[in-house]
Motif scaffolding. Structure first.
Motif, mmCIF file in Angstrom:
data_model
loop_
_atom_site.group_PDB
_atom_site.id
_atom_site.type_symbol
_atom_site.label_atom_id
_atom_site.label_comp_id
_atom_site.label_asym_id
_atom_site.label_seq_id
_atom_site.Cartn_x
_atom_site.Cartn_y
_atom_site.Cartn_z
ATOM 1 N N VAL A 2 0.883 -1.107 0.228
ATOM 2 C CA VAL A 2 -0.024 -0.035 0.073
ATOM 3 C C VAL A 2 0.841 1.312 -0.081
ATOM 4 O O VAL A 2 1.819 1.300 0.888
ATOM 5 C CB VAL A 2 -1.039 0.010 1.210
ATOM 6 C CG1 VAL A 2 -1.699 1.413 1.322
ATOM 7 C CG2 VAL A 2 -1.837 -1.234 1.266
ATOM 8 N N HIS A 3 0.517 2.120 -1.016
ATOM 9 C CA HIS A 3 1.207 3.392 -1.050
ATOM 10 C C HIS A 3 0.547 4.634 -0.486
ATOM 11 O O HIS A 3 -0.413 4.896 -1.052
ATOM 12 C CB HIS A 3 1.553 3.765 -2.502
ATOM 13 C CG HIS A 3 2.266 4.946 -2.698
ATOM 14 N ND1 HIS A 3 3.883 5.017 -2.026
ATOM 15 C CD2 HIS A 3 2.219 6.257 -3.037
ATOM 16 C CE1 HIS A 3 4.445 6.274 -2.572
ATOM 17 N NE2 HIS A 3 3.132 6.978 -2.901
ATOM 18 N N TYR A 4 0.670 4.996 0.869
ATOM 19 C CA TYR A 4 0.043 5.714 1.547
ATOM 20 C C TYR A 4 0.666 6.890 2.596
ATOM 21 O O TYR A 4 1.719 6.878 2.315
ATOM 22 C CB TYR A 4 -0.844 4.898 2.726
ATOM 23 C CG TYR A 4 -0.040 4.288 3.887
ATOM 24 C CD1 TYR A 4 0.152 5.049 4.929
ATOM 25 C CD2 TYR A 4 1.058 3.107 3.403
ATOM 26 C CE1 TYR A 4 1.307 4.510 5.995
ATOM 27 C CE2 TYR A 4 1.676 2.811 4.457
ATOM 28 C CZ TYR A 4 1.699 3.512 5.887
ATOM 29 O OH TYR A 4 2.610 3.055 6.685
ATOM 30 N N MET B 152 -3.195 6.383 -5.562
ATOM 31 C CA MET B 152 -3.443 5.246 -6.666
ATOM 32 C C MET B 152 -2.789 5.878 -8.141
ATOM 33 O O MET B 152 -3.100 7.146 -8.153
ATOM 34 C CB MET B 152 -4.754 4.776 -6.824
ATOM 35 C CG MET B 152 -4.941 4.181 -5.374
ATOM 36 S SD MET B 152 -4.468 2.433 -5.145
ATOM 37 C CE MET B 152 -5.226 1.568 -6.376
ATOM 38 N N PRO B 153 -2.569 5.203 -9.217
ATOM 39 C CA PRO B 153 -2.428 5.802 -10.352
ATOM 40 C C PRO B 153 -3.647 6.784 -11.062
ATOM 41 O O PRO B 153 -4.557 6.229 -10.809
ATOM 42 C CB PRO B 153 -2.125 4.620 -11.226
ATOM 43 C CG PRO B 153 -1.899 3.535 -10.384
ATOM 44 C CD PRO B 153 -2.640 3.786 -8.988
ATOM 45 N N ALA B 154 -3.164 7.594 -11.536
ATOM 46 C CA ALA B 154 -4.183 8.641 -11.729
ATOM 47 C C ALA B 154 -5.290 8.065 -13.075
ATOM 48 O O ALA B 154 -6.279 8.382 -13.111
ATOM 49 C CB ALA B 154 -3.598 9.878 -12.351
ATOM 50 N N GLU B 155 -4.487 7.222 -13.965
ATOM 51 C CA GLU B 155 -5.252 6.493 -14.799
ATOM 52 C C GLU B 155 -6.013 5.486 -14.617
ATOM 53 O O GLU B 155 -7.135 5.213 -15.632
ATOM 54 C CB GLU B 155 -4.305 6.366 -16.002
ATOM 55 C CG GLU B 155 -3.396 4.921 -15.962
ATOM 56 C CD GLU B 155 -2.188 5.554 -14.848
ATOM 57 O OE1 GLU B 155 -1.268 4.485 -14.794
ATOM 58 O OE2 GLU B 155 -2.043 6.697 -14.525
ATOM 59 N N MET B 156 -6.040 5.153 -13.076
ATOM 60 C CA MET B 156 -6.844 3.915 -12.923
ATOM 61 C C MET B 156 -8.377 4.104 -12.784
ATOM 62 O O MET B 156 -8.861 5.158 -12.097
ATOM 63 C CB MET B 156 -6.385 3.269 -11.748
ATOM 64 C CG MET B 156 -6.933 2.150 -10.931
ATOM 65 S SD MET B 156 -6.431 1.388 -9.521
ATOM 66 C CE MET B 156 -4.861 0.665 -10.185
ATOM 67 N N GLU C 98 -6.376 9.370 -3.630
ATOM 68 C CA GLU C 98 -6.071 10.314 -4.556
ATOM 69 C C GLU C 98 -5.135 9.905 -5.682
ATOM 70 O O GLU C 98 -4.166 8.952 -5.469
ATOM 71 C CB GLU C 98 -5.271 11.536 -3.460
ATOM 72 C CG GLU C 98 -4.114 11.228 -2.665
ATOM 73 C CD GLU C 98 -3.448 12.266 -1.987
ATOM 74 O OE1 GLU C 98 -2.602 12.322 -1.794
ATOM 75 O OE2 GLU C 98 -4.450 12.699 -0.974
ATOM 76 N N PRO C 99 -4.823 10.723 -6.613
ATOM 77 C CA PRO C 99 -4.222 10.321 -7.621
ATOM 78 C C PRO C 99 -2.681 10.341 -7.461
ATOM 79 O O PRO C 99 -2.275 11.554 -6.874
ATOM 80 C CB PRO C 99 -4.699 11.036 -8.761
ATOM 81 C CG PRO C 99 -5.108 12.445 -8.186
ATOM 82 C CD PRO C 99 -5.797 12.048 -6.919
ATOM 83 N N SER C 100 -2.098 9.280 -7.966
ATOM 84 C CA SER C 100 -0.469 9.261 -8.085
ATOM 85 C C SER C 100 0.208 9.109 -9.222
ATOM 86 O O SER C 100 -0.778 8.124 -10.016
ATOM 87 C CB SER C 100 0.002 8.607 -6.857
ATOM 88 O OG SER C 100 1.342 8.683 -6.937
ATOM 89 N N HIS C 101 1.260 9.306 -9.680
ATOM 90 C CA HIS C 101 1.913 8.784 -10.883
ATOM 91 C C HIS C 101 2.715 7.295 -10.423
ATOM 92 O O HIS C 101 3.240 6.789 -11.137
ATOM 93 C CB HIS C 101 2.588 9.599 -11.619
ATOM 94 C CG HIS C 101 1.852 10.788 -12.209
ATOM 95 N ND1 HIS C 101 1.171 10.683 -13.212
ATOM 96 C CD2 HIS C 101 1.820 12.056 -11.772
ATOM 97 C CE1 HIS C 101 0.525 11.839 -13.470
ATOM 98 N NE2 HIS C 101 1.047 12.579 -12.639
ATOM 99 N N GLN C 102 2.726 7.178 -9.292
ATOM 100 C CA GLN C 102 3.381 5.785 -8.517
ATOM 101 C C GLN C 102 2.454 4.684 -8.660
ATOM 102 O O GLN C 102 1.318 4.853 -8.295
ATOM 103 C CB GLN C 102 3.957 6.097 -7.211
ATOM 104 C CG GLN C 102 5.433 6.660 -7.217
ATOM 105 C CD GLN C 102 5.884 6.646 -5.830
ATOM 106 O OE1 GLN C 102 5.157 6.989 -5.041
ATOM 107 N NE2 GLN C 102 6.993 6.142 -5.809
#
Length: 280
Positions: free
Chosen positions: A214-216, A236-240, A270-274
């Motif tokens: 989990v990336h938090y 989470m990835p912005a494109e998901m 929230e969006p992330s590129h990771q």
């Protein structure tokens, strides 16, 4: 079980305390009286805290257990003060302790009963993570030590004929009770201030989230009775797609509930590129 056993022990201790004139036995009777009050408070607080959330209490009723723990601790402080007062008053007199053999027998019976009941309470408290039941078990565990202490003290009085040992033992009992009250008050009061988990528990939680990849960030925790509240921001990835983000949040929540059935999780995605698992 706790209510029944304490009622029986109070009757035994008060009866023998009056017959013997021993302030240490009477102090134990008062201790058991506080145990009975604590057991009754725990009984009702556990029932109330188990009620589901409602319009007035949307976060549930878990803190009723913490309130009961604080009330129990205050009752113990009152009991300890009364014991010290009676012991000091008796030191000024020369009253001899009678029926020492009977008094010792009742103390050892009390210790045996409370060993059985406290072990059962601790087991259930651990299974349910109940502060109220743990507090009640702590009461009875302390009662085991104090009963054994009074019983041994009475035997020493019988051997040495030094009757001033009786109020001295009573004061020692009161000091043990005060220590118990401090520990209970500290544990029960902290969640009322929405304090975070203890450092060791928080580290374990962070390690568990890391094991789920989990990336938090912005992790917050608090307790209310047997309930654990956790909230954090999930990157989470912005494109998901939103549906997959939702499914992933459900997965995290279910995994946390496997560790603690009474956990309540709030996740802000929230969006992330990771991608998940790249770090935390």
């Amino acid at each position: 079980m706790s209510i029944f056993s304490n009622t029986l022990l109070i009757i035994l201790k008060f009866t023998v305390g009056i017959i013997s004139g021993s302030v240490s036995i009477m102090s134990e009777a008062i201790h058991s009286g506080m145990d009975l009050v604590a057991a009754i408070i725990a009984f009702f607080s556990v029932r109330v805290s188990d009620n589901p959330p409602d319009e007035k209490h949307p976060y549930g009723h878990g803190k009723f257990e913490n309130l009961s723990g604080v009330l129990e601790a205050l009752l113990i402080l009152v009991a300890a003060g009364w014991i010290v007062y009676e012991a000091i008053r008796k030191m000024s007199g020369e009253e001899a302790v009678e029926s020492i053999g009977l008094g010792s027998l009742v103390m050892f019976i009390s210790a045996g009963v409370n060993i059985v009941v406290s072990r059962k309470l601790y087991k259930v408290a651990k299974e349910t993570d109940s502060v109220a039941l743990e507090a009640d078990a702590l009461h009875l565990k302390t009662d085991v030590y104090t009963s054994l202490g009074v019983g041994i003290g009475l035997l020493l009085i019988w051997i040495t004929k030094i009757h001033i040992l009786d109020p001295i033992i009573a004061i020692l009992v009161a000091l043990i009770i005060l220590k118990e009250a401090y520990e209970l008050l500290s544990r029960a009061f902290s969640p009322l201030l929405d304090s975070s988990l203890k450092k060791d528990d928080r580290v374990k939680l962070e390690q568990f989230l890391e094991s789920l990849n989990v990336h938090y960030h912005d992790l917050k925790t608090r307790r209310a009775g047997s309930y654990l509240f956790i909230d954090f921001h999930l990157e989470m990835p912005a494109e998901m797609p939103l549906e997959k983000v939702h499914d992933y949040c459900d997965y995290i929540e279910e995994e946390l509930k496997k560790k603690n059935a009474n956990v309540r999780v709030s996740i802000h995605a929230e969006p992330s590129h990771q991608a998940p698992g790249d770090g935390h």
